[in-house]
Design an enzyme around this catalytic site. Structure first.
Site, PDB file in Angstrom:
ATOM      1  N   ALA A   1      11.530  -4.515   1.943  1.00  0.00           N
ATOM      2  CA  ALA A   1      12.107  -4.609   3.284  1.00  0.00           C
ATOM      3  C   ALA A   1      13.534  -4.044   3.231  1.00  0.00           C
ATOM      4  O   ALA A   1      14.169  -4.066   2.164  1.00  0.00           O
ATOM      5  CB  ALA A   1      12.111  -6.061   3.723  1.00  0.00           C
TER       6      ALA A   1
ATOM      7  N   ASP B   1       0.556   3.707   6.006  1.00  0.00           N
ATOM      8  CA  ASP B   1       0.824   3.338   4.614  1.00  0.00           C
ATOM      9  C   ASP B   1       0.516   4.501   3.662  1.00  0.00           C
ATOM     10  O   ASP B   1       1.405   5.070   3.047  1.00  0.00           O
ATOM     11  CB  ASP B   1      -0.054   2.145   4.222  1.00  0.00           C
ATOM     12  CG  ASP B   1       0.536   0.830   4.715  1.00  0.00           C
ATOM     13  OD1 ASP B   1       1.739   0.792   5.010  1.00  0.00           O
ATOM     14  OD2 ASP B   1      -0.205  -0.147   4.802  1.00  0.00           O
TER      15      ASP B   1
ATOM     16  N   VAL C   1       7.841  -3.594   8.399  1.00  0.00           N
ATOM     17  CA  VAL C   1       6.756  -2.844   9.061  1.00  0.00           C
ATOM     18  C   VAL C   1       5.497  -2.810   8.194  1.00  0.00           C
ATOM     19  O   VAL C   1       5.576  -2.587   6.986  1.00  0.00           O
ATOM     20  CB  VAL C   1       7.231  -1.402   9.369  1.00  0.00           C
ATOM     21  CG1 VAL C   1       6.069  -0.524   9.808  1.00  0.00           C
ATOM     22  CG2 VAL C   1       8.299  -1.423  10.464  1.00  0.00           C
TER      23      VAL C   1
ATOM     24  N   GLU D   1       1.225  -1.300   8.292  1.00  0.00           N
ATOM     25  CA  GLU D   1       0.414  -0.166   8.772  1.00  0.00           C
ATOM     26  C   GLU D   1       0.318  -0.046  10.298  1.00  0.00           C
ATOM     27  O   GLU D   1       0.690   0.964  10.890  1.00  0.00           O
ATOM     28  CB  GLU D   1      -1.001  -0.311   8.175  1.00  0.00           C
ATOM     29  CG  GLU D   1      -2.040   0.649   8.719  1.00  0.00           C
ATOM     30  CD  GLU D   1      -1.789   2.075   8.293  1.00  0.00           C
ATOM     31  OE1 GLU D   1      -1.584   2.316   7.108  1.00  0.00           O
ATOM     32  OE2 GLU D   1      -1.816   2.965   9.163  1.00  0.00           O
TER      33      GLU D   1
ATOM     34  N   GLY E   1      -8.086  20.063  18.848  1.00  0.00           N
ATOM     35  CA  GLY E   1      -7.670  21.454  18.930  1.00  0.00           C
ATOM     36  C   GLY E   1      -8.131  22.109  20.211  1.00  0.00           C
ATOM     37  O   GLY E   1      -8.538  21.447  21.159  1.00  0.00           O
ATOM     38  N   GLY E   2      -8.081  23.419  20.247  1.00  0.00           N
ATOM     39  CA  GLY E   2      -8.436  24.152  21.461  1.00  0.00           C
ATOM     40  C   GLY E   2      -9.940  24.328  21.634  1.00  0.00           C
ATOM     41  O   GLY E   2     -10.391  24.901  22.629  1.00  0.00           O
TER      42      GLY E   2
ATOM     43  N   ARG F   1      20.378  -6.153  -2.027  1.00  0.00           N
ATOM     44  CA  ARG F   1      20.584  -7.584  -2.298  1.00  0.00           C
ATOM     45  C   ARG F   1      20.317  -7.920  -3.761  1.00  0.00           C
ATOM     46  O   ARG F   1      20.904  -8.835  -4.307  1.00  0.00           O
ATOM     47  CB  ARG F   1      19.695  -8.448  -1.383  1.00  0.00           C
ATOM     48  CG  ARG F   1      20.166  -8.483   0.071  1.00  0.00           C
ATOM     49  CD  ARG F   1      19.505  -9.606   0.850  1.00  0.00           C
ATOM     50  NE  ARG F   1      18.089  -9.374   1.074  1.00  0.00           N
ATOM     51  CZ  ARG F   1      17.583  -8.602   2.036  1.00  0.00           C
ATOM     52  NH1 ARG F   1      18.403  -7.993   2.886  1.00  0.00           N
ATOM     53  NH2 ARG F   1      16.283  -8.443   2.168  1.00  0.00           N
TER      54      ARG F   1
ATOM     55  N   ASN G   1       9.480   0.132  -1.894  1.00  0.00           N
ATOM     56  CA  ASN G   1       9.208  -0.022  -0.460  1.00  0.00           C
ATOM     57  C   ASN G   1       9.425  -1.474  -0.049  1.00  0.00           C
ATOM     58  O   ASN G   1       8.625  -2.068   0.634  1.00  0.00           O
ATOM     59  CB  ASN G   1       7.786   0.456  -0.089  1.00  0.00           C
ATOM     60  CG  ASN G   1       6.692  -0.401  -0.691  1.00  0.00           C
ATOM     61  OD1 ASN G   1       6.705  -0.672  -1.876  1.00  0.00           O
ATOM     62  ND2 ASN G   1       5.734  -0.815   0.119  1.00  0.00           N
TER      63      ASN G   1
ATOM     64  N   ARG H   1       7.056  -9.218 -10.025  1.00  0.00           N
ATOM     65  CA  ARG H   1       7.633 -10.546 -10.122  1.00  0.00           C
ATOM     66  C   ARG H   1       6.766 -11.443 -11.020  1.00  0.00           C
ATOM     67  O   ARG H   1       5.550 -11.489 -10.844  1.00  0.00           O
ATOM     68  CB  ARG H   1       7.708 -11.162  -8.719  1.00  0.00           C
ATOM     69  CG  ARG H   1       8.821 -12.182  -8.589  1.00  0.00           C
ATOM     70  CD  ARG H   1       8.629 -13.016  -7.385  1.00  0.00           C
ATOM     71  NE  ARG H   1       8.459 -12.240  -6.172  1.00  0.00           N
ATOM     72  CZ  ARG H   1       9.164 -12.453  -5.082  1.00  0.00           C
ATOM     73  NH1 ARG H   1      10.111 -13.342  -5.079  1.00  0.00           N
ATOM     74  NH2 ARG H   1       8.902 -11.779  -3.994  1.00  0.00           N
TER      75      ARG H   1
ATOM     76  N   GLN I   1       0.776  -1.250   0.000  1.00  0.00           N
ATOM     77  CA  GLN I   1       0.000   0.000   0.000  1.00  0.00           C
ATOM     78  C   GLN I   1       0.806   1.300   0.000  1.00  0.00           C
ATOM     79  O   GLN I   1       0.470   2.241  -0.722  1.00  0.00           O
ATOM     80  CB  GLN I   1      -0.954   0.005   1.223  1.00  0.00           C
ATOM     81  CG  GLN I   1      -1.898   1.184   1.192  1.00  0.00           C
ATOM     82  CD  GLN I   1      -2.845   1.274   2.375  1.00  0.00           C
ATOM     83  OE1 GLN I   1      -3.446   2.298   2.600  1.00  0.00           O
ATOM     84  NE2 GLN I   1      -3.008   0.213   3.148  1.00  0.00           N
ATOM     85  N   SER I   2       1.851   1.349   0.838  1.00  0.00           N
ATOM     86  CA  SER I   2       2.506   2.653   1.024  1.00  0.00           C
ATOM     87  C   SER I   2       3.129   3.173  -0.277  1.00  0.00           C
ATOM     88  O   SER I   2       2.836   4.289  -0.712  1.00  0.00           O
ATOM     89  CB  SER I   2       3.579   2.546   2.111  1.00  0.00           C
ATOM     90  OG  SER I   2       4.582   1.631   1.700  1.00  0.00           O
TER      91      SER I   2
HETATM   92  N1  COA Z   1      11.974 -10.287  -8.975  1.00  0.00           N
HETATM   93  C1  COA Z   1      12.634 -11.027  -8.094  1.00  0.00           C
HETATM   94  N2  COA Z   1      12.585 -10.843  -6.760  1.00  0.00           N
HETATM   95  C2  COA Z   1      11.779  -9.844  -6.334  1.00  0.00           C
HETATM   96  C3  COA Z   1      11.051  -9.023  -7.205  1.00  0.00           C
HETATM   97  C4  COA Z   1      11.173  -9.279  -8.592  1.00  0.00           C
HETATM   98  N3  COA Z   1      10.521  -8.554  -9.476  1.00  0.00           N
HETATM   99  N4  COA Z   1      10.364  -8.143  -6.462  1.00  0.00           N
HETATM  100  C5  COA Z   1      10.657  -8.387  -5.181  1.00  0.00           C
HETATM  101  N5  COA Z   1      11.511  -9.423  -5.095  1.00  0.00           N
HETATM  102  C6  COA Z   1      12.089  -9.992  -3.888  1.00  0.00           C
HETATM  103  C7  COA Z   1      12.910  -9.019  -3.111  1.00  0.00           C
HETATM  104  O1  COA Z   1      14.166  -8.861  -3.713  1.00  0.00           O
HETATM  105  C8  COA Z   1      12.975  -9.716  -1.749  1.00  0.00           C
HETATM  106  O2  COA Z   1      13.966 -10.713  -1.789  1.00  0.00           O
HETATM  107  P1  COA Z   1      15.080 -10.917  -0.630  1.00  0.00           P
HETATM  108  O3  COA Z   1      14.362 -10.933   0.659  1.00  0.00           O
HETATM  109  O4  COA Z   1      15.674 -12.226  -1.006  1.00  0.00           O
HETATM  110  O5  COA Z   1      16.019  -9.799  -0.706  1.00  0.00           O
HETATM  111  C9  COA Z   1      11.643 -10.429  -1.696  1.00  0.00           C
HETATM  112  O6  COA Z   1      11.081 -10.337  -2.997  1.00  0.00           O
HETATM  113  C10 COA Z   1      10.615  -9.935  -0.719  1.00  0.00           C
HETATM  114  O7  COA Z   1      10.624  -8.539  -0.550  1.00  0.00           O
HETATM  115  P2  COA Z   1      10.122  -7.898   0.829  1.00  0.00           P
HETATM  116  O8  COA Z   1      10.051  -6.439   0.684  1.00  0.00           O
HETATM  117  O9  COA Z   1      10.987  -8.422   1.929  1.00  0.00           O
HETATM  118  O10 COA Z   1       8.638  -8.486   0.953  1.00  0.00           O
HETATM  119  P3  COA Z   1       7.909  -9.128   2.224  1.00  0.00           P
HETATM  120  O11 COA Z   1       6.595  -9.575   1.721  1.00  0.00           O
HETATM  121  O12 COA Z   1       8.715 -10.121   2.916  1.00  0.00           O
HETATM  122  O13 COA Z   1       7.717  -7.881   3.218  1.00  0.00           O
HETATM  123  C11 COA Z   1       6.938  -5.689   3.839  1.00  0.00           C
HETATM  124  C12 COA Z   1       6.703  -6.945   2.989  1.00  0.00           C
HETATM  125  C13 COA Z   1       5.882  -4.673   3.454  1.00  0.00           C
HETATM  126  C14 COA Z   1       6.815  -6.026   5.316  1.00  0.00           C
HETATM  127  C15 COA Z   1       8.344  -5.134   3.547  1.00  0.00           C
HETATM  128  O14 COA Z   1       8.489  -4.989   2.157  1.00  0.00           O
HETATM  129  C16 COA Z   1       8.651  -3.829   4.243  1.00  0.00           C
HETATM  130  O15 COA Z   1       8.891  -3.765   5.447  1.00  0.00           O
HETATM  131  N6  COA Z   1       8.653  -2.734   3.466  1.00  0.00           N
HETATM  132  C17 COA Z   1       9.000  -1.417   3.949  1.00  0.00           C
HETATM  133  C18 COA Z   1       7.894  -0.786   4.755  1.00  0.00           C
HETATM  134  C19 COA Z   1       6.592  -0.742   4.017  1.00  0.00           C
HETATM  135  O16 COA Z   1       6.462  -0.185   2.974  1.00  0.00           O
HETATM  136  N7  COA Z   1       5.582  -1.306   4.663  1.00  0.00           N
HETATM  137  C20 COA Z   1       4.214  -1.075   4.300  1.00  0.00           C
HETATM  138  C21 COA Z   1       3.731  -1.934   3.258  1.00  0.00           C
HETATM  139  S1  COA Z   1       2.112  -1.390   2.878  1.00  0.00           S
END
Ligand code: COA
Length: 473
Positions: free
Chosen positions: A145, A215, A184, A186, A294-295, A151, A143, A85, A64-65
């Site tokens: 992780a 978000d 993280v 929402e 507010g006030g 990586r 956005n 992906r 979402q964010s």
């Molecule tokens: N091709 C290949 N790999 C891809 C890809 C693509 N097109 N798009 C994403 N990936 C991979 C990433 O490289 C990552 O791999 P790695 O962990 O081996 O480095 C993997 O997909 C997962 O990415 P990640 O962001 O860790 O997803 P998650 O589902 O585990 O976590 C969140 C989701 C939202 C918790 C996390 O992305 C996060 O904390 N984001 C920042 C804060 C944020 O925006 N949170 C609010 C979300 S609304």
């Protein structure tokens, strides 16, 4: 004699001054440097393109964010290329699905006006395509992780060496510090940003709010950061990194509570209902229920029908300048002059009694009747509108704040349109892309790969299977 000498000296000095004046060249006015500006458009308003026309966004966002941010940029005319992906795409495509085999509303409502390309960023050919995307686009938004972009091999240094003009914008849960590595969502942000500890009733649990301030709120902050970085690039020629931490975004939206935290050091917060109830304050800002932020004291009051309708309520603010009108309206004209009620400080310890009396009046009317009667007298009130009422509200449809969108696999649905209205950049909401719908056109028309190169990229599996869009339309 002395008078004569003084007169002579005065005349001499005046003559000298005139001489100096005559000698002095007229001061040179520094030349006015006019910025080179484009001609003023003569086209009708809204017919001269969009605010962000020409800006290309490599959209690496999900959930979402990030998508909130890139959707806004797309609404303002940026060409947003969403990299997903292969096979799965943004995880929200399949989350909270209401129509089988169709992209969820979660996805469609956050990804309007974008194009989708599927790409395995961890494959060799995928990285070749990404490199060209980086070299072609103005902004990369992500956005993931913490550390995920690095990586993948897309470090800031590498991106900057490929395209020094590129702005790299990220949402993370926390800024640098002890929690920077955390994933993280929402509600984590609402809790860590001070919203949950200050939401709810003082004797109840901390609460998260329905508004997605972590978000969508952070996405909004990021969009502003990106536009500023693009403005600065016009001057410096170089891109920069933009970071919005969700904790920071939530705290920014909770700044009035940090205000109250500091006021607490100087005594109780008198506008909080708890003060009038004689409940002592602790060390931290308490949850204030529905008290006004507010006030001007305000609370939620029952209206006619509250016994069966969960939204038959109104927010009522006892704004000081209209206090006398409120007294007349509720049938308490004596309160206009009574020392216990006439002035705001006298009312503060009696807010529960005062709002109780106002509620006896609001309970005799529907929330819309209260709204009409109060608005006629400039008394600020807000009906508690349900999502059903909002969805059906004609004025929101008329302004494009609520829009109906058609979609090839799910049919018609409602969405929230662009809440930011520009007179010369009018938003047209276009449906979200199917997974990989634009893979071919992006490879050929945007990135200028030859058909042979495209065949090689596809054969490597970097873009996954044939895009679903071809089957859908
Ligand atoms: N091709 C290949 N790999 C891809 C890809 C693509 N097109 N798009 C994403 N990936 C991979 C990433 O490289 C990552 O791999 P790695 O962990 O081996 O480095 C993997 O997909 C997962 O990415 P990640 O962001 O860790 O997803 P998650 O589902 O585990 O976590 C969140 C989701 C939202 C918790 C996390 O992305 C996060 O904390 N984001 C920042 C804060 C944020 O925006 N949170 C609010 C979300 S609304």
């Amino acid at each position: 004699m002395a008078k004569k000498i003084a007169k002579k000296a005065k005349a001499k000095a005046a003559a000298k001054r005139t001489k100096v004046k005559a000698k002095a060249k007229p001061a040179k006015r520094p030349a006015l440097k006019l910025a080179k500006a484009p001609r003023v458009s003569s086209k009708p308003w809204g017919k001269d393109g969009k605010a962000l026309d020409g800006i290309k966004i490599l959209d690496f966002t999900h959930v979402q964010s990030g998508p909130t941010c890139t959707q806004l940029l797309a609404w303002f005319g940026a060409d947003v290329i969403k990299v997903e992906r292969p096979g799965q795409g943004d995880i929200t495509r399949g989350q909270l699905q209401d129509v089988p085999n169709a992209d969820s509303l979660y996805f469609t409502m956050l990804n309007h006006n974008k194009r989708s390309i599927t790409l395995d960023s961890k494959s060799k050919q995928g990285m070749t395509v990404l490199e060209r995307l980086v070299k072609t686009c103005d902004v990369l938004v992500e956005n993931f992780a913490p550390g995920a972009l690095d990586r993948m091999g897309l470090t800031w240094e590498r991106i900057h060496s490929w395209n020094p003009r590129m702005v790299v914008a990220s949402v993370k849960g926390f800024g640098p510090g002890p929690y920077e590595e955390c994933k993280v969502y929402e509600n984590v942000a609402q809790c860590a940003g001070g919203s949950a500890s200050t939401t709810g009733f003082h004797d109840g649990l901390p609460l998260v709010t329905g508004a997605q301030i972590g978000d969508s709120g952070t996405g909004l902050h990021l969009a502003l950061g990106i536009v500023c970085a693009l403005m600065q690039r016009n001057r410096t020629g170089r891109g920069q990194r933009v970071l919005c931490a969700m904790q920071d975004g939530v705290l920014n939206l909770c700044r009035v509570k940090l205000r109250d935290q500091q006021r607490l050091a100087h005594g109780p917060l008198k506008e909080y209902t708890q003060f009038g109830q004689g409940i002592p304050f602790g060390e931290a800002v308490p949850r204030a229920g529905n008290d006004s932020g507010g006030g001007q004291p305000g609370v939620i009051l029952k209206c006619k029908g509250w016994e069966t309708d969960p939204n038959a309520y109104i927010y009522f603010i006892t704004q000081a300048p209209v206090w006398e009108k409120i007294c007349e309206l509720i049938g308490e004209p004596g309160w206009k002059t009574h020392p216990d009620y006439a002035k705001p400080p006298a009312r503060l310890p009696r807010l529960t009694e005062i709002f109780g009396r106002i509620e006896r009046w609001t309970m005799t009317k529907t929330k819309f009747e209260v709204m009409n009667e109060c608005n006629a007298l400039d008394i600020p009130v807000g009906p508690i509108l349900s999502m059903k009422e909002i969805a059906e509200e004609p004025s929101l449809r008329a302004t494009g704040t609520v829009v109906e969108v058609d979609h090839p696999t799910r049919g018609k649905y409602l969405s929230v349109g662009n809440p930011i209205k520009l007179t010369d950049s009018i938003t047209e909401v276009k449906r979200s892309p199917l997974l990989g719908e634009h893979t071919d056109e992006i490879l050929s028309r945007v990135l200028k790969f030859t058909s042979r190169e495209i065949a090689d990229i596809k054969a490597s599996g970097a873009t996954g299977e044939a895009p679903k869009a071809q089957a859908a339309e």
